[in-house]
Design an enzyme around this catalytic site. Sequence first.
Site, short mmCIF file in Angstrom:
data_model
loop_
_atom_site.label_atom_id
_atom_site.label_comp_id
_atom_site.label_asym_id
_atom_site.label_seq_id
_atom_site.Cartn_x
_atom_site.Cartn_y
_atom_site.Cartn_z
N ASP A 1 0.86 -1.17 0.00
CA ASP A 1 0.00 0.00 0.00
C ASP A 1 0.91 1.24 0.00
OD1 ASP A 1 -2.28 1.64 0.36
OD2 ASP A 1 -1.92 1.69 2.51
N ASP B 1 -1.34 -0.94 6.05
CA ASP B 1 -1.62 -0.44 7.40
C ASP B 1 -3.09 -0.21 7.68
OD1 ASP B 1 -1.90 1.83 5.71
OD2 ASP B 1 -1.64 3.12 7.45
N ASP C 1 -6.49 -2.86 3.35
CA ASP C 1 -5.39 -3.75 2.96
C ASP C 1 -5.58 -5.17 3.48
OD1 ASP C 1 -3.96 -1.57 1.77
OD2 ASP C 1 -3.35 -0.96 3.78
#
Length: 1105
Positions: free
Chosen positions: A403, A815, A819
């Site tokens: 990410d 995080d 995700d």
Amino acid sequence: MKLDDNLVRDNSRLIYINNPQRTNEEYEFTGNEITTSKYTVINFLPKNLFIQFHRVAYLYFLVIAALNQLPPLAVFGRTVSLFPLLFVLTVTAIKDGYEDWRRHRSDRNENNKESLVLQIGKFKSKRWKDIQVGEVVKICADEAIPCDMVLLGTSDPSGVAYIQTMNLDGESNLKTRYARQETSFMSFDGDLISGVIRCEQPNRNIYEFTANMEINSQMVSLSQSNIILRGCQVKNTEWVVGVVVYAGQETKAMLNSAISPSKRSKLEQAMNKETIWLSVFLFVLCLVVAIGMCLWLIRHQEQIDTLPYYRKSYLVKGKFPGKPYKYYGIPMETFFAFLSSIIVFQIMIPISLYITMELVRLGQSYFMIEDKHMYDSSTNSRFQCRSLNINEDLGQIRYVFSDKTGTLTENKMEFRKASVFGKNYCNSSMVDGATQDTETTEAIKPAPLSTKGKNSKSDIIVDPGLMGLLHKGIDGNEKISAHEFFLTLAACNTVIPIHNQTTSIGIESHQDLDYQGESPDEQALVAAACAYGYILFERTSGHIALDVNGEKLRLDVLGLHEFDSVRKRMSVVIRFPDNNVKVLAKGADTSILTILRTDHESDDITLITQRHLTEYSSLGLRTLVLAAKDLTTEEVEKWQLMYEDATTSLADRSLKLRETALFVESNLRLLGATGIEDKLQEGVPETIECLRQAGIKVWVLTGDKQETAISIALSCKLLTPDMHQIIVNGNSERECKMLLSEAKAQRLTMDGPLALIIDGNSLVYILERDLESELFDLATSCRVVLCCRVAPLQKAGIVDLIKSRTDDMTLAIGDGANDVSMIQMADVGVGICGQEGRQAVMASDFAMGQFRFLKRLLLVHGHWNYQRMGYLVLYNFYRNAVFVFMLFWYILCAAFSTTSSLTDWSSVFYSVIYTSVPTVIVGILDKDLSHKTLLQYPKLYEAGHRHESYNSFLFWVMMADTIWQSLVLFCVPRFVFKETAIDIWSMGSLWTVAVVILVNIHLAMDIQRWVYYTHISIWGSVAMTFACVVVLDSIPVFPNYGTIYEMGKQPAYWLSIWLIIVAALLPRFIIKAIHRMFWASDIQIAREAEVLRKRRLFYGPWKSS
């Protein structure tokens, strides 16, 4: 009642407020007692054994032990044969029992907590496990919430409660929950509270709640903002009162308590292939023994009546005179020989390997957790190992899917730029002060507030030109747009203002105001509005209060359309004190720009704003577009009807709310755009470059704009100037197919590295159609892949694209909650303890505080773990196979009788006690290279890609070496003692000691790093073997009684051991030396360089003569 009719139709549930008897009599809801334990005293043994025997290897050893209980097959003592399996089962059962006892203790403590429950008109203490659905519960500040409750009232007159949901979703920021105005002023003393709640059936979705409440003959809607969930805590609120709607196992917290899917390491999967080969070896050995037995019996058929164990009956003067022998004929004796051989050779399949691997992984995890180089002081978070099954997979990663926001960047947003009415402003001192007139300068004041939320701890530097525009005493579209721009920043959000101490109203009196928000972006925008004099200082479910440059402004909130992934925007309908109603909206540019009004002036401003957005994105800023609209009385009335119908609907509420939002979110007037900076984390460029040198491909999957993602990718060195960028942005399946074909054609003509940049809209057509293979071919030929504007499920789809088409190991790191699907899809999932909560951490296999720690995790710990575990598996195969082949050679010379020269206990202790400890210690502590060398030369990580520590070639080399060593073990003592009258048990005692010394010295030859514990385990294991042999040979009832005492006196005994070690290991030593001299691997070269460096440091630099 009408609600009862709807209940049957909608399959919803009725809760009668303050009437738990009626509620539970009619609908039989569960109580509030929770159970997280697996076992009870009664079912522990059968259930635990059932779970353990899901491992096929355990069933194999159970069958072996059962066969040994049959008289014709009793090779070992019946008790002894059960010992290895019972040992493994007992150790595992004790571990499982201890863990479940802790769960029982935790459940008991949880269930016996107390809360205040309305009983006979007064709030009295009641244990949590006795609370029922329908009861009214009072929770005080800092107390935990015992069940899922609909708020009825709070200590705040406006009905606001602040809730911390860290135990539920991991987010540390406070959330606001509201009691409906219809109940917030009720008196909760006495039995006057009554009403009916109709809500949806229990479900796992913690972010949605759909219900209606009928109270005082009035129907009101309930949503997620009106419910507080079990496991949360009340904060900054003196007390709250609510009615229980879900209890016990039906609460959302308990429904979400399922663990993430378990993963198996690639090495363990590969090990199964070698285990099959070992099974083939076992079958062949047993078949040879059985055929040999058959041929031997046929050859001696005429002598069977006189041979021991085969004659028809005992001698008349024997131990059992006249008793017939149990001779079953040649076919059955051959079959029994086959089964007996399986029992004798059973450890060819190493049962101890499973426990050894678990212990080694546990030890490896301890050292990863304690690694001070992976401790993040900024978040006070250590490295976490949440899965113990895949440590060695960290050494074979080929693809990293990352990410961007919060993973590569800090997710600490700072307001940097604004475009208002087509003019660009920057919140820095870039504007020439000489251009400001006196009136503007006098009007500008310092930012009055330093917000103390997570994302803005420093004063925001304002743009003098924009501040001057807000303070000039002129009217016009530009100033109106600027005013509404900051009104939208302050009002269109879910941020909570929290007063640390009582403050009076006024622009200079909000120094102790904190902002808590679910999104760092929102906190940054509210902080920016505050810096420009638009201070949000109060929020309730019905209104917000602003301090606009010293003037208090109360705005009624008629409705809030929250952000969703379909609309990609949020809006709020506000009534101003003059009764004007406006809709204020903000969202992604692709979402807002499509719903703007069209006229000449607006189009010009829109074009300029779009240029500003492109500029902001090129600088790596996150962008949002703001717009507003005045609503007519007719529009307000129609919207209110639609909004009320949507919010009170139990069926398709989200769809109806979306349709209602679309009604007012049209023909908006563009106010401007914002640019927010999200800085790179420390060490990100270096980490990405290091991973690239290690042969790892890094793909970034983000929801940001393409320009923003490209800018960040350039700054973190993911993209480099020499890369050719292939951009795929398609709006249809046909266009995407054409773009992919063109890109593949370009690839053939381009020199240098390639970078593929693709957006989420294209992935919709590619991943859901038959274009996946074309995308795979193109993406895998590129050095970098950058996916922009992707949804969470698309992230998982990209990971699956690689995982399902290659054998390469994948790692996903992120995080946020978006995700989670990607993290669970990848072979290895890593969560970042960031600003977006801990959902990613809770779904991950490993967790850490910074992206830069990934370099050390993979290149150091990943390399060590893979190298150790690969050697551990091969060594365990060797250690057991050399023992089995030694027994096999003996049986061939003992008329294929499957009798053993070793005592039963020596056979059992061999893999459990004699040789187990060194394996574990070396598997945890051995290091082929130092961490400095591994970080200095990232290409050494590619040894894992080439499977240098574990592959089929090494397995077959190991088996060849095993056969040679077993032959030496068997033949040397026979040669040394061929002229003596040594008995079978003395020879067995020699073989026991010799094989243990041999396998331990074999292990010592391969140890790269000797430490104190390694010496103790290796040589202590040899000493322990001698001690056990002495003890076993000192027991009179055993047939080997006294053998070690006699053998130890003979020099030939010690000569045999010395000859065995030299002859068995000499070929291995020579081959290793030649291979290292002429065909050294990168690891071996680096190790030799490391040794030379140490010698130079110790002896000083060499001097030429």
